[in-house]
Structures are given as C-alpha cells and as structure tokens.
Design a protein around this motif. Sequence first.
Motif, PDB file in Angstrom:
ATOM      1  N   THR A   1      10.760  43.586  36.625  1.00 26.31           N
ATOM      2  CA  THR A   1       9.534  43.929  35.924  1.00 26.31           C
ATOM      3  C   THR A   1       9.818  44.069  34.430  1.00 26.31           C
ATOM      4  O   THR A   1       9.231  43.356  33.614  1.00 26.31           O
ATOM      5  N   HIS A   2      10.731  44.951  34.080  1.00 23.12           N
ATOM      6  CA  HIS A   2      11.119  45.129  32.681  1.00 23.12           C
ATOM      7  C   HIS A   2      12.433  44.420  32.361  1.00 23.12           C
ATOM      8  O   HIS A   2      12.578  43.815  31.311  1.00 23.12           O
ATOM      9  N   ILE A   3      13.378  44.541  33.270  1.00 23.78           N
ATOM     10  CA  ILE A   3      14.704  43.906  33.092  1.00 23.78           C
ATOM     11  C   ILE A   3      14.666  42.525  33.718  1.00 23.78           C
ATOM     12  O   ILE A   3      14.593  42.381  34.941  1.00 23.78           O
ATOM     13  N   LYS A   4      14.692  41.500  32.886  1.00 21.02           N
ATOM     14  CA  LYS A   4      14.699  40.115  33.361  1.00 21.02           C
ATOM     15  C   LYS A   4      16.126  39.588  33.268  1.00 21.02           C
ATOM     16  O   LYS A   4      16.581  39.166  32.201  1.00 21.02           O
ATOM     17  N   GLY A   5      16.840  39.610  34.384  1.00 19.38           N
ATOM     18  CA  GLY A   5      18.247  39.254  34.360  1.00 19.38           C
ATOM     19  C   GLY A   5      18.514  37.830  33.936  1.00 19.38           C
ATOM     20  O   GLY A   5      19.628  37.506  33.522  1.00 19.38           O
ATOM     21  N   TRP A   6      17.501  36.971  34.005  1.00 23.27           N
ATOM     22  CA  TRP A   6      17.675  35.570  33.618  1.00 23.27           C
ATOM     23  C   TRP A   6      17.546  35.368  32.108  1.00 23.27           C
ATOM     24  O   TRP A   6      17.879  34.316  31.585  1.00 23.27           O
ATOM     25  N   CYS A   7      17.068  36.391  31.381  1.00 26.17           N
ATOM     26  CA  CYS A   7      16.995  36.300  29.922  1.00 26.17           C
ATOM     27  C   CYS A   7      16.938  37.700  29.333  1.00 26.17           C
ATOM     28  O   CYS A   7      15.895  38.361  29.386  1.00 26.17           O
ATOM     29  N   LEU A   8      18.030  38.146  28.794  1.00 24.18           N
ATOM     30  CA  LEU A   8      18.117  39.436  28.126  1.00 24.18           C
ATOM     31  C   LEU A   8      18.470  39.202  26.662  1.00 24.18           C
ATOM     32  O   LEU A   8      19.285  38.336  26.348  1.00 24.18           O
ATOM     33  N   VAL A   9      17.855  39.967  25.785  1.00 20.13           N
ATOM     34  CA  VAL A   9      18.152  39.881  24.357  1.00 20.13           C
ATOM     35  C   VAL A   9      18.601  41.258  23.896  1.00 20.13           C
ATOM     36  O   VAL A   9      17.928  42.257  24.174  1.00 20.13           O
ATOM     37  N   LEU A  10      19.720  41.306  23.216  1.00 19.06           N
ATOM     38  CA  LEU A  10      20.224  42.606  22.777  1.00 19.06           C
ATOM     39  C   LEU A  10      20.794  42.521  21.380  1.00 19.06           C
ATOM     40  O   LEU A  10      21.234  41.459  20.935  1.00 19.06           O
ATOM     41  N   LYS A  11      20.715  43.642  20.672  1.00 15.71           N
ATOM     42  CA  LYS A  11      21.349  43.705  19.369  1.00 15.71           C
ATOM     43  C   LYS A  11      22.858  43.665  19.573  1.00 15.71           C
ATOM     44  O   LYS A  11      23.385  44.278  20.507  1.00 15.71           O
ATOM     45  N   LYS A  12      23.544  42.972  18.687  1.00 17.91           N
ATOM     46  CA  LYS A  12      24.982  42.784  18.881  1.00 17.91           C
ATOM     47  C   LYS A  12      25.731  44.113  18.952  1.00 17.91           C
ATOM     48  O   LYS A  12      26.676  44.270  19.725  1.00 17.91           O
ATOM     49  N   GLU A  13      25.262  45.099  18.174  1.00 18.31           N
ATOM     50  CA  GLU A  13      25.982  46.375  18.157  1.00 18.31           C
ATOM     51  C   GLU A  13      25.871  47.132  19.473  1.00 18.31           C
ATOM     52  O   GLU A  13      26.632  48.066  19.730  1.00 18.31           O
ATOM     53  N   LEU A  14      24.936  46.735  20.328  1.00 13.61           N
ATOM     54  CA  LEU A  14      24.804  47.384  21.635  1.00 13.61           C
ATOM     55  C   LEU A  14      26.096  47.238  22.444  1.00 13.61           C
ATOM     56  O   LEU A  14      26.504  48.156  23.162  1.00 13.61           O
ATOM     57  N   ILE A  15      26.740  46.067  22.335  1.00 19.72           N
ATOM     58  CA  ILE A  15      27.980  45.825  23.074  1.00 19.72           C
ATOM     59  C   ILE A  15      29.065  46.793  22.632  1.00 19.72           C
ATOM     60  O   ILE A  15      29.911  47.221  23.435  1.00 19.72           O
ATOM     61  N   ASN A  16      29.046  47.177  21.365  1.00 19.23           N
ATOM     62  CA  ASN A  16      30.029  48.154  20.889  1.00 19.23           C
ATOM     63  C   ASN A  16      29.819  49.512  21.543  1.00 19.23           C
ATOM     64  O   ASN A  16      30.758  50.306  21.662  1.00 19.23           O
ATOM     65  N   ARG A  17      28.595  49.787  21.974  1.00 19.01           N
ATOM     66  CA  ARG A  17      28.280  51.067  22.605  1.00 19.01           C
ATOM     67  C   ARG A  17      28.597  51.068  24.094  1.00 19.01           C
ATOM     68  O   ARG A  17      29.167  52.018  24.621  1.00 19.01           O
ATOM     69  N   ILE A  18      28.232  50.001  24.781  1.00 20.20           N
ATOM     70  CA  ILE A  18      28.380  49.998  26.241  1.00 20.20           C
ATOM     71  C   ILE A  18      29.646  49.295  26.705  1.00 20.20           C
ATOM     72  O   ILE A  18      30.043  49.421  27.860  1.00 20.20           O
ATOM     73  N   GLY A  19      30.286  48.531  25.812  1.00 17.87           N
ATOM     74  CA  GLY A  19      31.473  47.778  26.209  1.00 17.87           C
ATOM     75  C   GLY A  19      31.086  46.490  26.927  1.00 17.87           C
ATOM     76  O   GLY A  19      29.898  46.168  27.061  1.00 17.87           O
ATOM     77  N   PRO A  20      32.053  45.729  27.415  1.00 14.48           N
ATOM     78  CA  PRO A  20      31.753  44.487  28.131  1.00 14.48           C
ATOM     79  C   PRO A  20      30.933  44.759  29.393  1.00 14.48           C
ATOM     80  O   PRO A  20      30.985  45.851  29.973  1.00 14.48           O
ATOM     81  N   LEU A  21      30.165  43.756  29.806  1.00 18.40           N
ATOM     82  CA  LEU A  21      29.437  43.856  31.066  1.00 18.40           C
ATOM     83  C   LEU A  21      30.438  44.004  32.204  1.00 18.40           C
ATOM     84  O   LEU A  21      31.521  43.409  32.180  1.00 18.40           O
ATOM     85  N   ASP A  22      30.086  44.780  33.208  1.00 15.65           N
ATOM     86  CA  ASP A  22      30.995  45.082  34.313  1.00 15.65           C
ATOM     87  C   ASP A  22      31.147  43.849  35.201  1.00 15.65           C
ATOM     88  O   ASP A  22      30.235  43.490  35.948  1.00 15.65           O
ATOM     89  N   ASP A  23      32.329  43.203  35.131  1.00 13.49           N
ATOM     90  CA  ASP A  23      32.507  41.967  35.892  1.00 13.49           C
ATOM     91  C   ASP A  23      32.839  42.205  37.363  1.00 13.49           C
ATOM     92  O   ASP A  23      33.189  41.263  38.079  1.00 13.49           O
ATOM     93  N   THR A  24      32.695  43.453  37.817  1.00  9.03           N
ATOM     94  CA  THR A  24      32.666  43.697  39.262  1.00  9.03           C
ATOM     95  C   THR A  24      31.493  42.939  39.870  1.00  9.03           C
ATOM     96  O   THR A  24      31.553  42.503  41.020  1.00  9.03           O
TER      97      THR A  24
END
Length: 273
Positions: free
Chosen positions: A136-159
């Motif tokens: 509904t809100h999270i569309k896993g097929w297309c997500l857009v994020l500010k680059k600095e967000l990755i610095n906050r959450i780290g890499p996506l969990d490849d589990t």
Amino acid sequence: MKLSTVILAKTSSAELFEMTLNAVHSLLDADTNVEHEIILVESNPNYSIDGFEYPNSVKVIVPNQKFNFHKFLNFGIQQASGDFIALCNNDLIFNKNWFAEILKVAQSQPHIDSFSPSDDFSTTQVGFQIGYKVMTHIKGWCLVLKKELINRIGPLDDTFDFYFADNDYALTLLQYNIDHALVFASKVEHLAKKSTRKSEGSKEYLAHYTIPNYLYNCDYAYVLEDELSLSGFLKYQNKWGSPNLIYKKKKLALLLMKYKLGFLNRYFLRIKF
C-alpha cells in the motif's frame, strides 16, 4: 539534482531484454531535467555473450554469485553517486515527471527520507500519505530514498534474498524513526503487480522446516504454498517476531513517532518479548 536508479535484471531472453530497455527508456524520458545515473545489476553473467547489449549510458554490474534481492541492490547502492537512489525492478514503465513529483514532496517535507510512487492510475488523491503498509505505502518494486538514509540504516539486510524483503525494509524504517511517503501524483506502472504463485506437486520441503502452528491458520496458509515464500517468512519472523508481535510493535512504534519519541523504536523493535 542527480538520481541514481538501480535496476535488477536477468537478461536471458529477447522479451526480458526489451522489457528492461523499455524501463530504461521510459525512465530517461520521464524526467528530462534530472541528471540520471542508471546502474543495472545483471543476474545473467553471459548476457553479452548471448547477444544482448545495453546502451553505454547504463552501467552494468554482474555479481559473480547467486541472485539475492537485497544483496544485489546493495551492490548497486555502493556504486550510486546521486542525491537520491531509486531501487527498481525491471518490469516498470515510468510516467512523465514521476520523480519530479517525489522531489516536490522531498523539498517541501524535508523530514521524509523514503518514498514510493503510486501504481493506482484511477485515484484522484493528491499530495502524499505517510505509511508503512507493504503493497500500500511500501512498493518493493520501486523505492526512492535519499542517499544519506543508507548512512543511517546501513546496507539492506541480505538475509532476505527475495520474499519479505519489503516487509523487512518497512520495519527497518520504523526502527530508525524514518518517515516513508506514498506520493500519489508520482505514477509508475508495475507490469507484474498481480502475479500469483500456485503450489505444484508435493510439499516435501515442509519437513525441512520448524513451522509455527499458526501458519496452518487460513490467514497464513499461503506462506506454505511455496518453499521460497516459507523460507522468507521464517527469516522475517526470526528477526522481528510473530505476526501478532509485529502488529503490536508497529502500533507502538507509530504511537511513539506521533509523540516525537520515535528514537525509542531503535531499542524496542528488535526485542523478542
């Protein structure tokens, strides 16, 4: 403003090649005032030997390992240099100004760091809606994020190699007190949005898993119909808890964010009560 778009693809047929090219061309045509960086993470190591060639403007990465949804996105993210990063499937058609509409919200609402476009072309809604509901809100097929967000959450969990990757992303945003918005005026068509899977043959794989009793309830029985779905669900449960626990955690997390106490989410969302 620079947009880095990471596209996952497996170029194993002319049809799939054309689908990916259509996604790339529609992306470039949709927002001509944006500086584009397109990073294609390719699952077929022999795609060029098979006669497929992407434009020079597309940077192709070919990981020498088995496909993993989050891991392959991480490979693309590591190469991204844009102010915003789009994480995309290859079965998409980007409509005019789709990213410009997201950028409007990002600039007027600087507290929002994560976005999804809409695939509902019939809606008359305007603006955006904060939310974390998957599909509904999270569309896993297309997500857009500010680059600095990755610095906050780290890499996506490849589990999470495919199934429940978007669920994990949603809870990760809550854990780090990050607002996510569905932007109604940003339109992207997802060509395979109504795909279904049916169980075929025996389910001998069930014997290899410790399955919670509640999965036999009709509300969750769909998870048992496919081994990859079951495996993904159990990884999700192992990390975050049972569906009932996750529901309670999300409810509390949203309440804390409402009262500006979302920083506490980082400490309690991962607790196994």
